[in-house]
Each structure stands twice: as structure tokens, then as C-alpha cells.
Write an enzyme that holds these catalytic residues in place. Structure first.
Site, mmCIF file in Angstrom:
data_model
loop_
_atom_site.group_PDB
_atom_site.id
_atom_site.type_symbol
_atom_site.label_atom_id
_atom_site.label_comp_id
_atom_site.label_asym_id
_atom_site.label_seq_id
_atom_site.Cartn_x
_atom_site.Cartn_y
_atom_site.Cartn_z
ATOM 1 N N CYS A 38 0.853 -1.192 0.000
ATOM 2 C CA CYS A 38 0.000 0.000 0.000
ATOM 3 C C CYS A 38 0.884 1.235 0.000
ATOM 4 C CB CYS A 38 -0.885 -0.045 1.253
ATOM 5 S SG CYS A 38 -1.808 1.467 1.592
ATOM 6 N N SER A 40 0.745 3.831 1.674
ATOM 7 C CA SER A 40 1.032 4.412 2.995
ATOM 8 C C SER A 40 2.453 4.044 3.437
ATOM 9 C CB SER A 40 0.030 3.924 4.031
ATOM 10 O OG SER A 40 -1.265 4.317 3.643
ATOM 11 N N HIS A 43 4.952 6.305 1.795
ATOM 12 C CA HIS A 43 5.049 7.654 2.369
ATOM 13 C C HIS A 43 6.111 7.691 3.477
ATOM 14 C CE1 HIS A 43 1.703 9.252 0.161
ATOM 15 N NE2 HIS A 43 0.765 8.592 0.804
ATOM 16 N N HIS A 59 1.069 -3.514 6.181
ATOM 17 C CA HIS A 59 -0.126 -3.478 7.036
ATOM 18 C C HIS A 59 -1.371 -3.971 6.305
ATOM 19 C CE1 HIS A 59 -0.010 0.219 4.721
ATOM 20 N NE2 HIS A 59 -1.327 0.150 4.756
ATOM 21 N N CYS A 161 -6.479 -3.462 3.855
ATOM 22 C CA CYS A 161 -6.324 -2.001 3.903
ATOM 23 C C CYS A 161 -6.951 -1.328 2.686
ATOM 24 C CB CYS A 161 -4.869 -1.560 4.055
ATOM 25 S SG CYS A 161 -4.785 0.256 4.077
HETATM 26 N N1 NAD Z 1 -6.993 7.278 5.112
HETATM 27 C C1 NAD Z 1 -6.623 6.018 5.236
HETATM 28 O O1 NAD Z 1 -7.027 5.322 6.168
HETATM 29 C C2 NAD Z 1 -5.705 5.403 4.207
HETATM 30 C C3 NAD Z 1 -5.579 4.016 4.123
HETATM 31 C C4 NAD Z 1 -4.810 3.482 3.083
HETATM 32 C C5 NAD Z 1 -4.152 4.309 2.199
HETATM 33 N N2 NAD Z 1 -4.264 5.651 2.348
HETATM 34 C C6 NAD Z 1 -3.626 6.583 1.412
HETATM 35 O O2 NAD Z 1 -4.339 6.581 0.180
HETATM 36 C C7 NAD Z 1 -3.482 7.083 -0.852
HETATM 37 C C8 NAD Z 1 -3.550 6.169 -2.059
HETATM 38 O O3 NAD Z 1 -2.959 4.909 -1.774
HETATM 39 P P1 NAD Z 1 -2.753 3.828 -2.931
HETATM 40 O O4 NAD Z 1 -2.124 2.642 -2.276
HETATM 41 O O5 NAD Z 1 -3.991 3.646 -3.707
HETATM 42 O O6 NAD Z 1 -1.663 4.569 -3.852
HETATM 43 P P2 NAD Z 1 -1.246 4.295 -5.372
HETATM 44 O O7 NAD Z 1 0.134 4.796 -5.524
HETATM 45 O O8 NAD Z 1 -1.530 2.862 -5.703
HETATM 46 O O9 NAD Z 1 -2.274 5.184 -6.216
HETATM 47 C C9 NAD Z 1 -2.181 6.567 -6.350
HETATM 48 C C10 NAD Z 1 -2.699 6.945 -7.736
HETATM 49 O O10 NAD Z 1 -2.763 8.360 -7.853
HETATM 50 C C11 NAD Z 1 -2.355 8.755 -9.150
HETATM 51 N N3 NAD Z 1 -1.926 10.160 -9.082
HETATM 52 C C12 NAD Z 1 -0.765 10.660 -8.585
HETATM 53 N N4 NAD Z 1 -0.785 12.012 -8.632
HETATM 54 C C13 NAD Z 1 -1.981 12.373 -9.171
HETATM 55 C C14 NAD Z 1 -2.604 13.631 -9.468
HETATM 56 N N5 NAD Z 1 -1.995 14.778 -9.187
HETATM 57 N N6 NAD Z 1 -3.847 13.618 -10.009
HETATM 58 C C15 NAD Z 1 -4.477 12.449 -10.285
HETATM 59 N N7 NAD Z 1 -3.936 11.233 -10.000
HETATM 60 C C16 NAD Z 1 -2.706 11.203 -9.460
HETATM 61 C C17 NAD Z 1 -1.267 7.748 -9.492
HETATM 62 O O11 NAD Z 1 -1.060 7.652 -10.894
HETATM 63 C C18 NAD Z 1 -1.828 6.461 -8.882
HETATM 64 O O12 NAD Z 1 -2.629 5.749 -9.815
HETATM 65 C C19 NAD Z 1 -2.093 7.181 -0.204
HETATM 66 O O13 NAD Z 1 -1.859 8.498 0.245
HETATM 67 C C20 NAD Z 1 -2.209 6.258 0.998
HETATM 68 O O14 NAD Z 1 -1.289 6.552 2.001
HETATM 69 C C21 NAD Z 1 -5.032 6.215 3.336
HETATM 70 ZN ZN ZN Z 2 -2.710 0.907 3.569
#
Ligand code: NAD
Ligand code: ZN
Ligand code: ZN
Length: 359
Positions: A38, A40, A43, A59, A161
Site C-alpha cells: 500500500c 502508505s 510515504h 499493514h 487495507c
Molecule cells: N486514510 C486512510 O485510512 C488510508 C488508508 C490506506 C491508504 N491511504 C492513502 O491513500 C493514498 C492512495 O494509496 P494507494 O495505495 O492507492 O496509492 P497508489 O500509488 O496505488 O495510487 C495513487 C494513484 O494516484 C495517481 N496520481 C498521482 N498524482 C496524481 C494527481 N496529481 N492527479 C491524479 N492522479 C494522481 C497515481 O497515478 C496512482 O494511480 C495514499 O496516500 C495512501 O497513504 C489512506
Molecule cells: Zn494501507
């Protein structure tokens, strides 16, 4: 046992032999059958969020219970489980109110700042109360939900997650009504799950926004009715062109300040933007005060506002019915040793999700 050790930001993880602590009364040892990668975790590797090293990240996992502490009665050795970082105490005000994802007395080792393993005699920090980039996990029993043994654990890991987070944001945090119009910014594991959650919840129009055509293609396969390529400039006007006034619900699943502000800007009057992505520590998300007069709302979401022991079995049913597509989201598999490559592929946008299967 083998684990991928995090040594601090901007450094590759390395595979090392570590020694897991013995399970306390309410803890269990789970063999990691599969762990999704993931964003996260990335980051933290990129230093956008701080974490105490050495640690074991990861996780999003499913596995098989191997050992249980003396007071555990929820599971027994041999049971199959999905892990969830929303470990709950069951007795704080939030747990009692039915919002265990916001539990203020989480019983996990990370929450209590207690190491969970030793590496060369030094303490190793647990991450997110899970630490799944390892052959085994030491979990509190309230960090798992039992699932049927016939289910494929590599797909179940994603529910832990990305899927509960994205689908839950649509279904539980935003509580969207059938017939709604929706925009989802970011089509990685979390965004694709939000798109599916919106589809399952009966959205009429689902606009997927990403910078990569390959991601927009996944989005279409998984339920988006329209796509907007944000690499060609500000997507807000394009969303207005498709909707007139804007969308009723938007979701940011990237972790990007600008995209979070766009998710708010593309709302119709009365609409709700849900920020799921982890916007880097110290960055603000700004809205023009005047726009609040049209009753637009901006809210966060933690792990899709889950009550995971209730919600994950529901997602499993959606999967078995073909309504939640998980096979399509696992675009690459690897071993624990492939973790750095999995981060690279994620950054390059090559995958929806990589799932690692420890030996
Ligand atoms: N709030 C929560 O509880 C929680 C839980 C899990 C993940 N997250 C967060 O969710 C986010 C996404 O996670 P993920 O695993 O899907 O990531 P990921 O890297 O798989 O997906 C991110 C996507 O965003 C696109 N992207 C990047 N910049 C962009 C922009 N400016 N405009 C449009 N699209 C853009 C990328 O091409 C990619 O497809 C992360 O920040 C992660 O930490 C939060
Ligand atoms: Zn996650
Ligand atoms: Zn609690």
C-alpha cells in the site's frame, strides 16, 4: 524469521532474520500468507511521514493463525484471518459509539510503543500494529477477522487495507445515496476500491481521475462511467463539463494537497469531499471560505470508517458474488525480497497492487 527491515527514510528495506516476541495473553502469531503493498508504507520510506527505525512496515495482510496467547478465544491455530490496523479496545468512548476505527486506546504493540521483535539484539518497532512484510505477524486478537478457509488469501490481503479503505470511504464515511454522482481522484489500490464501493452503493455517474492512461483503463474495467486524464491540466473544469454543477461526492485517494483541493473544488453545492490520501505532514489543505456558503463539506476518512469484523465479511460476500473485483486488482505478485521493486513499480504507476507472498 525473515522480515523486511526499514532503516529510515530514503533507504532500501533489507531482508533480515529477526526474532518475534512471545504472544502476550491477548495476542496471536499469524503466518503471513500474503501482504499487499500500500502507498502508505511508501510515504514513510519517502520521509513524508516519520517513523522510528528499525521497524518492519506492511499493514495489508491475510494469513493463518499459528499460535495464540493464553486468553485468546476469538481464534485458534489453523484459522484463516484478515488483519486490520484498526485494532480496537472495545471499551473507549469511540468503540462504544460504534466507531472503533477511531479507538483511542488501541491495544496493539505499535500503539503502546512496545517493540514486537529483536534484530541483532536490538528492539524492532511494529508498524501500524501489524508489520506484515515478514513471514509472521504478532497481532492483538482484536486486529483480525476470521474468514472461510476456502478463500484465496492473496486477494483477501487487499481487503485488509486498500479495499476496506476505498470501498468504506464511499459506503461508510460518505454514506452516499444510490443515484449519486461521484469523482475519484487517484486510481491506485485505494481509488479503484472507492470506485467499486461507489458502484456497489449504486452511484449513477463515477468519474475516475488519474495522470496515467493505464490507471484510467483499470478504473473503467472496475466501474468508472467516465475518465478524466489529469496529466492534461486541471481536471476540475472537465468534471464540470461532464456534470454541470459538479459532483455530489468526491474522493481523494492520492495523498496530494492540490488534488485534495481539486476534490473540493469539483463539488456541486451541498456536496461532500472525502480525503482518503495521506497528505504529507505539515501541508495544509485550503478552501476559499466563501464556498462554504453553498454547504460544501470537506472531511477525512480513516480506513474507510470501518467496523472491520462486520464489514470485511460483507466485502468477502461481494467478492464471491462477483460484485467486488479483487482478482483484477492484483496486477503483480512477488516474494518478500521484491519489496523495493514493488515500491518502484508503485511510484512508476505500473501496478494496481503488488501482493507479496513470503516463502
Ligand atoms: N486514510 C486512510 O485510512 C488510508 C488508508 C490506506 C491508504 N491511504 C492513502 O491513500 C493514498 C492512495 O494509496 P494507494 O495505495 O492507492 O496509492 P497508489 O500509488 O496505488 O495510487 C495513487 C494513484 O494516484 C495517481 N496520481 C498521482 N498524482 C496524481 C494527481 N496529481 N492527479 C491524479 N492522479 C494522481 C497515481 O497515478 C496512482 O494511480 C495514499 O496516500 C495512501 O497513504 C489512506
Ligand atoms: Zn494501507
Ligand atoms: Zn477503543
Amino acid at each position: 524469521m525473515k522480515a523486511a527491515i526499514f532503516h529510515g527514510p530514503h533507504q532500501d528495506l533489507t531482508i533480515e532474520e529477526i526474532e518475534l516476541e512471545k504472544p502476550a495473553a491477548h495476542e496471536i502469531v499469524v503466518k503471513t500468507a500474503a501482504t499487499g503493498v500500500c502507498h502508505s508504507d511508501l510515504h514513510f520510506v519517502e520521509g513524508l511521514y516519520p517513523y522510528q527505525a528499525p521497524a518492519v512496515l506492511g499493514h495489508e495482510a491475510a494469513g493463518i493463525v499459528e499460535e495464540v496467547g493464553e486468553q485468546v478465544d476469538y481464534v485458534k491455530p489453523g484459522d484463516h484471518v484478515i488483519a486490520c490496523l484498526s485494532v480496537f479496545c472495545g471499551s473507549c468512548d469511540y468503540c462504544l459509539e460504534g466507531r472503533p476505527n477511531l479507538c483511542q486506546d488501541k491495544p496493539g504493540r505499535a500503539a503502546k510503543q512496545r517493540p514486537f521483535a529483536k534484530w541483532n539484539g536490538s528492539d524492532v518497532s511494529q508498524f501500524a500494529n501489524i508489520s506484515s512484510y515478514a513471514e509472521k505477524m504478532l497481532l492483538h486478537e482484536n486486529a483480525v477477522v476470521k474468514i472461510d478457509k476456502s478463500l484465496p488469501l492473496d486477494k483477501m490481503a487487499l481487503i485488509g487495507c486498500g479495499v476496506i479503505t476505498g470501498a468504506g470511504a464511499a459506503m461508510y464515511t460518505a454514506k452516499m445515496e444510490p443515484g449519486s454522482s461521484v469523482a475519484v481522484f487517484g486510481c491506485g489500490g485505494v481509488g479503484l476500491a472507492a470506485i467499486q464501493g461507489a458502484r456497489i452503493a449504486g452511484a449513477r455517474q463515477i468519474i475516475a481521475v488519474d495522470m496515467l492512461e493505464s490507471k484510467l483503463a483499470y478504473a473503467k474495467d472496475l466501474g468508472a462511467t467516465h475518465v478524466v486524464d489529469a496529466s492534461g491540466g486541471d481536471p476540475v473544469q472537465k468534471i464540470r463539463d461532464l456534470t454541470g454543477l459538479g459532483v455530489e461526492y468526491s474522493f481523494e485517494a492520492i495523498g496530494n494537497k492540490q488534488a485534495a483541493e481539486q476534490a473540493y473544488a469539483c463539488l456541486a453545492p451541498g456536496g461532500t469531499a472525502t480525503i482518503v490520501g495521506m497528505v504529507p505532514v505539515g501541508q495544509t489543505v485550503e478552501v476559499e471560505g466563501r464556498t462554504l456558503l453553498s454547504e460544501k463539506k470537506l472531511q477525512g476518512s480513516s480506513m474507510g470508517s470501518n467496523r472491520f469484523r462486520r464489514d470485511m465479511p460483507r466485502l468477502v460476500d461481494f467478492y464471491l458474488q462477483g460484485r467486488l473485483k479483487l482478482d483484477e486488482m492484483v496486477t503483480r505478485t512477488g516474494k518478500l525480497e521484491d519489496i523495493n521493486e514493488a515500491f518502484r513499480a508503485m511510484k512508476a504507476g505500473e501496478v494496481a497492487r503488488t501482493v507479496l507472498i513470503p516463502d
